[in-house]
Design an enzyme around this catalytic site. Structure first.
Site, PDB file in Angstrom:
ATOM      1  N   GLU A 103      -1.709-111.846 -35.487  1.00 23.46           N
ATOM      2  CA  GLU A 103      -1.422-110.668 -36.309  1.00 23.46           C
ATOM      3  C   GLU A 103      -1.172-111.105 -37.748  1.00 23.46           C
ATOM      4  O   GLU A 103      -0.566-112.149 -37.988  1.00 23.46           O
ATOM      5  CB  GLU A 103      -0.195-109.946 -35.753  1.00 23.46           C
ATOM      6  CG  GLU A 103       0.173-108.660 -36.456  1.00 23.46           C
ATOM      7  CD  GLU A 103       1.323-107.922 -35.765  1.00 23.46           C
ATOM      8  OE1 GLU A 103       2.078-107.237 -36.453  1.00 23.46           O
ATOM      9  OE2 GLU A 103       1.456-108.051 -34.517  1.00 23.46           O
ATOM     10  N   ASP A 105       0.312-109.212 -41.274  1.00 27.01           N
ATOM     11  CA  ASP A 105       1.034-107.974 -41.585  1.00 27.01           C
ATOM     12  C   ASP A 105       1.237-107.708 -43.065  1.00 27.01           C
ATOM     13  O   ASP A 105       1.609-108.606 -43.824  1.00 27.01           O
ATOM     14  CB  ASP A 105       2.436-108.025 -40.980  1.00 27.01           C
ATOM     15  CG  ASP A 105       2.453-107.975 -39.474  1.00 27.01           C
ATOM     16  OD1 ASP A 105       1.480-107.486 -38.891  1.00 27.01           O
ATOM     17  OD2 ASP A 105       3.445-108.437 -38.883  1.00 27.01           O
ATOM     18  N   GLU A 107       3.831-104.716 -44.167  1.00 30.79           N
ATOM     19  CA  GLU A 107       4.712-103.633 -43.756  1.00 30.79           C
ATOM     20  C   GLU A 107       5.551-103.220 -44.964  1.00 30.79           C
ATOM     21  O   GLU A 107       6.053-104.076 -45.698  1.00 30.79           O
ATOM     22  CB  GLU A 107       5.623-104.055 -42.599  1.00 30.79           C
ATOM     23  CG  GLU A 107       4.869-104.361 -41.321  1.00 30.79           C
ATOM     24  CD  GLU A 107       5.803-104.663 -40.153  1.00 30.79           C
ATOM     25  OE1 GLU A 107       5.443-104.300 -39.010  1.00 30.79           O
ATOM     26  OE2 GLU A 107       6.873-105.258 -40.381  1.00 30.79           O
TER      27      GLU A 107
END
Length: 294
Positions: A103, A105, A107
């Site tokens: 993953e 990210d 955010e």
């Protein structure tokens, strides 16, 4: 290759991605699926404009690309939730599906009215994460759209905001540091509730009288090695070929201009860096933190 040529090449690659995708009409409607709470997602302008809404502590929304891929560049423009966004998380990220996932990210952690967002970045490989860096934006991310890009090849991952690199995570798998090179990923966009941790460690809760909280997205761009074109078995080997645009030797490091930009951002706007958290690691640092990260 001269530094100026490197800068021009990277700019040309980014522009090429936008132009090529515009020609085939790539957009949220044609290239993505709403996989969670579709009633809280709306598209207009032929699928080029997307809104995701958070209406309660259990009802947000998520969009996922139809493509699975390894390596390339994924980007979109986002205008974050206005006003009191405490406890909300808006995202743009890539992730594999299944155990020991990979993953990458972006955010965006909301805050009280008048206080800045937190831009949270992280990377997981073989299910191992905790590689967080956080920044304060140097602009108001709720006033207008800004472009967020994840660039990923065999050498490194780079997070960009408006073409400015803010972070690099290099491939040190030969030294035992997990790096995502094998698992096919989707790109995701979402909004969800995280008032137990998102704002000041959970001290500031969401004001649900302000719901719905709405994030807006425009212009998703995917210039990636599409795994569906090769089949699950062949995708990793084929996508690692040096003939791919993202595997060009001059895209294995930042240009001098980009290095200066990244250092300025990290010096002025970093609020957390796991590599600097000696308390977390009992006075030591993870292996990759002692090596070059640009």
């Amino acid at each position: 290759m001269a530094t100026s040529a490197k800068i021009l090449r990277l700019a040309a690659v980014t522009l090429m991605a936008v132009l090529e995708l515009s020609l085939v009409g790539a957009n949220f409607l044609g290239d993505c699926d709403i996989t969670w709470e579709p009633q809280n997602a709306e598209m207009d302008e032929g699928g080029n404009h997307l809104t995701l809404s958070l209406v309660s502590n259990s009802s947000g929304s998520m969009l996922r690309t139809k493509k699975q891929f390894i390596f390339g560049s994924v980007s979109t423009r986002i205008k974050l939730v206005k006003g009191n966004s405490a406890g909300t998380v808006t995202t743009y990220y890539t992730s594999s599906i299944g155990d020991n996932h990979d993953e990458i990210d972006f955010e965006f952690l909301g805050n009280e009215t008048g206080k800045p967002y937190t831009v949270h970045t992280n990377v997981f490989a073989d299910g191992i994460g905790q590689k967080e860096m956080q920044f304060r934006p140097w602009f108001d991310p709720t006033a207008d759209y800004h472009n967020y890009t994840i660039f990923w090849n065999q050498c490194m991952i780079v997070w960009f905001i408006d073409d400015i690199p803010i972070r690099v995570f290099r491939n040190y798998s030969a030294q035992g540091v997990p790096f995502p090179t094998r698992r096919q990923m989707y790109a995701f966009s979402s909004i969800w509730a995280a008032e137990d941790w998102a704002t000041q460690g959970g001290r500031v809760k969401t004001d649900w009288t302000k719901a719905p909280f709405v994030a807006e997205y425009r212009d998703i761009n995917l210039r990636v090695c599409d795994c569906a074109s090769y089949g699950a078995a062949g995708c990793p080997d084929s996508c690692a070929s040096s003939s791919n645009w993202y595997a060009a030797p001059d895209l294995c490091q930042l240009s001098e201009k980009q290095l200066k930009q990244m250092r300025a951002v990290q010096l002025g706007y970093t609020i957390y860096d796991y590599c600097a958290d000696g308390k977390r690691y009992n006075g030591t640092v993870p292996l990759e933190c002692s090596m070059r990260q640009y």
